[in-house]
Design a protein around this motif. Sequence first.
Motif, mmCIF file in Angstrom:
data_model
loop_
_atom_site.group_PDB
_atom_site.id
_atom_site.type_symbol
_atom_site.label_atom_id
_atom_site.label_comp_id
_atom_site.label_asym_id
_atom_site.label_seq_id
_atom_site.Cartn_x
_atom_site.Cartn_y
_atom_site.Cartn_z
ATOM 1 N N GLN A 12 0.827 -1.208 0.000
ATOM 2 C CA GLN A 12 0.000 0.000 0.000
ATOM 3 C C GLN A 12 0.858 1.254 0.000
ATOM 4 O OE1 GLN A 12 -2.655 -0.305 3.331
ATOM 5 N NE2 GLN A 12 -3.878 -1.951 2.432
ATOM 6 N N GLU A 13 1.934 1.247 0.822
ATOM 7 C CA GLU A 13 2.810 2.414 0.866
ATOM 8 C C GLU A 13 3.492 2.631 -0.478
ATOM 9 O OE1 GLU A 13 6.564 4.300 3.400
ATOM 10 O OE2 GLU A 13 5.725 2.360 4.001
ATOM 11 N N LYS A 14 3.893 1.527 -1.140
ATOM 12 C CA LYS A 14 4.524 1.644 -2.465
ATOM 13 C C LYS A 14 3.565 2.270 -3.475
ATOM 14 C CE LYS A 14 6.779 -1.893 -4.119
ATOM 15 N NZ LYS A 14 7.088 -3.305 -4.431
ATOM 16 N N ARG A 15 2.301 1.794 -3.465
ATOM 17 C CA ARG A 15 1.314 2.364 -4.395
ATOM 18 C C ARG A 15 1.105 3.847 -4.129
ATOM 19 N NH1 ARG A 15 -3.124 -2.513 -3.884
ATOM 20 N NH2 ARG A 15 -2.069 -4.018 -5.235
ATOM 21 N N SER A 16 1.023 4.197 -2.838
ATOM 22 C CA SER A 16 0.836 5.604 -2.480
ATOM 23 C C SER A 16 2.017 6.448 -2.963
ATOM 24 C CB SER A 16 0.677 5.719 -0.969
ATOM 25 O OG SER A 16 0.619 7.073 -0.578
ATOM 26 N N LEU A 17 3.241 5.934 -2.762
ATOM 27 C CA LEU A 17 4.437 6.656 -3.214
ATOM 28 C C LEU A 17 4.461 6.801 -4.731
ATOM 29 C CD1 LEU A 17 7.138 5.094 -0.863
ATOM 30 C CD2 LEU A 17 6.496 7.501 -0.943
ATOM 31 N N GLU A 18 4.084 5.732 -5.441
ATOM 32 C CA GLU A 18 4.063 5.794 -6.911
ATOM 33 C C GLU A 18 3.089 6.855 -7.401
ATOM 34 O OE1 GLU A 18 3.139 1.775 -7.800
ATOM 35 O OE2 GLU A 18 5.212 1.068 -7.651
ATOM 36 N N ASN A 19 1.918 6.942 -6.757
ATOM 37 C CA ASN A 19 0.938 7.969 -7.130
ATOM 38 C C ASN A 19 1.473 9.365 -6.849
ATOM 39 O OD1 ASN A 19 -0.928 6.059 -7.950
ATOM 40 N ND2 ASN A 19 -1.894 5.908 -5.932
ATOM 41 N N GLN A 20 2.119 9.533 -5.676
ATOM 42 C CA GLN A 20 2.671 10.841 -5.329
ATOM 43 C C GLN A 20 3.786 11.241 -6.296
ATOM 44 O OE1 GLN A 20 3.692 11.105 -1.099
ATOM 45 N NE2 GLN A 20 2.098 9.594 -0.658
ATOM 46 N N LEU A 21 4.654 10.283 -6.635
ATOM 47 C CA LEU A 21 5.740 10.565 -7.582
ATOM 48 C C LEU A 21 5.189 10.936 -8.950
ATOM 49 C CD1 LEU A 21 8.201 7.693 -6.597
ATOM 50 C CD2 LEU A 21 8.607 10.128 -6.304
ATOM 51 N N SER A 22 4.129 10.239 -9.372
ATOM 52 C CA SER A 22 3.509 10.531 -10.664
ATOM 53 C C SER A 22 2.963 11.953 -10.698
ATOM 54 C CB SER A 22 2.393 9.524 -10.940
ATOM 55 O OG SER A 22 1.752 9.817 -12.150
ATOM 56 N N ARG A 23 2.305 12.351 -9.590
ATOM 57 C CA ARG A 23 1.762 13.718 -9.538
ATOM 58 C C ARG A 23 2.881 14.751 -9.554
ATOM 59 N NH1 ARG A 23 -2.194 11.339 -6.058
ATOM 60 N NH2 ARG A 23 -1.034 11.902 -4.181
ATOM 61 N N LEU A 24 3.974 14.466 -8.836
ATOM 62 C CA LEU A 24 5.106 15.402 -8.823
ATOM 63 C C LEU A 24 5.736 15.524 -10.213
ATOM 64 C CD1 LEU A 24 6.779 14.434 -5.427
ATOM 65 C CD2 LEU A 24 5.779 16.642 -5.984
ATOM 66 N N GLU A 25 5.878 14.394 -10.911
ATOM 67 C CA GLU A 25 6.466 14.410 -12.256
ATOM 68 C C GLU A 25 5.628 15.236 -13.219
ATOM 69 O OE1 GLU A 25 6.732 10.298 -13.073
ATOM 70 O OE2 GLU A 25 8.548 9.986 -11.889
ATOM 71 N N ASN A 26 4.314 15.186 -13.058
ATOM 72 C CA ASN A 26 3.420 15.936 -13.945
ATOM 73 C C ASN A 26 3.540 17.443 -13.758
ATOM 74 O OD1 ASN A 26 2.406 13.603 -15.065
ATOM 75 N ND2 ASN A 26 0.691 13.452 -13.634
ATOM 76 N N THR A 27 4.091 17.879 -12.615
ATOM 77 C CA THR A 27 4.206 19.317 -12.344
ATOM 78 C C THR A 27 5.624 19.840 -12.544
ATOM 79 O OG1 THR A 27 4.483 18.785 -10.002
ATOM 80 C CG2 THR A 27 2.269 19.349 -10.728
ATOM 81 N N PHE A 28 6.546 18.989 -12.975
ATOM 82 C CA PHE A 28 7.935 19.426 -13.149
ATOM 83 C C PHE A 28 8.069 20.530 -14.195
ATOM 84 C CE2 PHE A 28 10.344 15.446 -11.498
ATOM 85 C CZ PHE A 28 10.098 15.868 -10.212
ATOM 86 N N GLU A 29 7.180 20.544 -15.199
ATOM 87 C CA GLU A 29 7.330 21.515 -16.298
ATOM 88 C C GLU A 29 6.979 22.937 -15.858
ATOM 89 O OE1 GLU A 29 3.135 21.105 -18.580
ATOM 90 O OE2 GLU A 29 4.537 19.463 -18.832
ATOM 91 N N ASP A 30 6.355 23.068 -14.697
ATOM 92 C CA ASP A 30 5.992 24.393 -14.190
ATOM 93 C C ASP A 30 7.262 25.140 -13.780
ATOM 94 O OD1 ASP A 30 5.007 26.591 -12.955
ATOM 95 O OD2 ASP A 30 3.420 25.533 -11.869
ATOM 96 N N LEU A 31 7.457 26.352 -14.316
ATOM 97 C CA LEU A 31 8.679 27.104 -14.036
ATOM 98 C C LEU A 31 8.770 27.538 -12.575
ATOM 99 C CD1 LEU A 31 8.919 29.344 -17.227
ATOM 100 C CD2 LEU A 31 10.201 27.283 -16.697
ATOM 101 N N ASN A 32 7.614 27.641 -11.910
ATOM 102 C CA ASN A 32 7.609 28.064 -10.511
ATOM 103 C C ASN A 32 7.668 26.884 -9.536
ATOM 104 O OD1 ASN A 32 7.484 30.851 -10.947
ATOM 105 N ND2 ASN A 32 5.292 30.728 -11.389
ATOM 106 N N PHE A 33 8.036 25.726 -10.058
ATOM 107 C CA PHE A 33 8.074 24.528 -9.206
ATOM 108 C C PHE A 33 9.166 24.703 -8.154
ATOM 109 C CE2 PHE A 33 9.096 20.118 -8.174
ATOM 110 C CZ PHE A 33 7.816 19.622 -7.998
#
Length: 742
Positions: free
Chosen positions: A547-568
Amino acid sequence: MVDKRDFDKILVNLLRKNPHFMNIALIDAEGIPISFAIKSRKYKIKPATLGSKTKVLLYLSKSFSKAMGLTAPIIQVRFFEEVALLLVNLKVVNLFLIIDIQGWPAKGKILYQSLGKLKNLLVKVEESKDDSLKSLFSGEKQEEFKISDISDKFLQIIAKNINSLNQIQIDPVKIDSKPAIEKNNPESYIQYFQTKLSSSKIIEGMCFENQGKELYKVENTSDGFKDAVKNLIETSKKELEIFEMGDPLWTINIFEKSELLILNKYGKIAKNEIYSGLLLENRMGNITEIMKNIYTVLNEIHSIQKDPYLETFIQNLEFIGFSVKDLNIKIQKALVKNNFELAESLYMRCANILVNEGKYSNAGDYYHRLGELYAKKEDLQKAEDSLLKASDFHLKGKNMEKAGDDFLKMGTLAKTLGDTSMAFDFLNKAVLYFKKSGSEEKIKQADVEIKNIREKVKKQLKEYIQSATGESIAFSYLEEKFKLSESALIEVFKSLFEENAIEGQINLIKKRYTKKKFGSKESIVGEETLSSEAYEMPEINLSAITQEKRSLENQLSRLENTFEDLNFPFEKYLEYENKLMRLNFLDQKSKIYSQSIDANTCGLCLKHFTKQDKISDCGNGHNFHLNCLKVWLENQNKCPICDANIFENLKTYYLDTLEIKDDLLSMQDLVKTMKIKVNNLERELNKKEEQIYLMKEYSAKDKSIFEKLMTERDNKHLLEKELKKSNQLIQELRSILEVIKK
């Protein structure tokens, strides 16, 4: 703000609640998928294809409704050989479900709860007018009604109608020795249909050949009924071919104002197919009465011409409408004819019916019988899987004795497969459950099996040791060779020593057997330290790690989707790195615990040590190659097995001497490595802080340029969506135009 993932969550939860839901999708009024979830890849359906085909099916049903003066259908169910295709019309969106026929019925209560959640989300979308989901309200639909107009009463009507489909009951029929109809004689068909299908509950109805000849017609049936039914059957069949489910056997359309349409085929007269369409009042019991008549007609026709289509149709109706008692009779007939495939599906169907009724222990009985059937076919892996399911249901039904029977049978199967370790495990569980149920006879039976396996292994181990040329043998090798767990192997050695069948010594710390005794006259060395945790795997909750792995994978996916934001912010990058390190740590931990790790195995690379290897000990008895540990310590400072701080008591040694000594040089190397790593991270941190400062300055000066760029990017995405939607609409209009021309 409503996000597409909110819809995904509802659909995924619906799939999880019902193990027999295979695919699910939410499709808007324009045939565009809003959300799509899949549990089985048996039917390879792309979301875009599903959307376009759903739109055509809806168009066909609406055309029929318009021709007959009816409202659009709110539920459409098409039954195939293995699945049922359920389409629920929520007016502005459509819920599409593929359901395994084994698990029919679909539970109206579960669907009602999910539809209520979907409605609430749609109301929020309507209120927010979110551009990303605005296609939901495009076209004429927006003028017809608002989503808030979909009342709870409307959703209750849908749930009630689905439940009414669940209550179809069909009884077995006996066919007279003299058939009521004659093969290839249309006149006998006409007379028979008039006798069997006449009912005051049918509003309009007709049976006819695909060439147009009428075989039966209900009084007051409108002139356009035949053409509308024929078009609906033939075109739906063509549109559904892409799903590769086979021919639809029968279809039910349920309309909002209490009408119900049943469509099906009755095979062939000569080379002409027989179509049937019956429109009746949707009242409790009406559908059961009509389906019983249809079932009788199918059996009568099948008795004079053996048609595979009719046979499949009949079995489908029996699956859905037969009681467990009637299905049992069919199971016995199938077994007499050695039709194991049919018996297998009927066993599972009986179990699923009983699970839906909450009779878990009875369901376990059917899975146990299915396991015995697989064992008879010598498909031992499937037999074991079925018996495991049987034990789950027996335990859920709190029937300990039958659960013990399941494990006893699994133990004998594992013994047949030569998996001694699993055999011991299953048989010990059988003894445990027999003790809980107080079944002394069964306990004795299981103990006899355990004793027989142990005696067989003792004999084989004794012969192997006597013939072995080496002076020392690792436990891990013997465990693999004789398919034993470590504890079972130790018990066998103890028994051999007690009988003086072999000489030598076993070292429980080093996990080895030697033909000569070293340092002690005892046959078993280290037994007093075996109970400590030094060489045991600590308890771990693998499901919690997953469960913790799945939660981390989801969190990492969301973070990766916001990397292109210049104000990150840079802090988020650090958060990303930490989460990624934690995920890698958990991956290694779950990998370790899925293997059999002992003191002779590296806890990182999972390879056995050789005499030349330099080994490090975390302080709790968990061993690693020194080089493997160096790589691990670049990102972690805890033991991957027990989470102990490795720097507190790190020791290294060589396996050939087994003399443990502090390796200060290695410690110094590790400390240097870590210091270099820390310095590099500090330099990287300073660079990132400078970049953040420059980026903030740039952002403050050129904020307007940045906003323009973002606006242009959003506009580009919107235009791409509109172009994709337009192209899809053109293809669908062409498809509909072809249907209209026909």
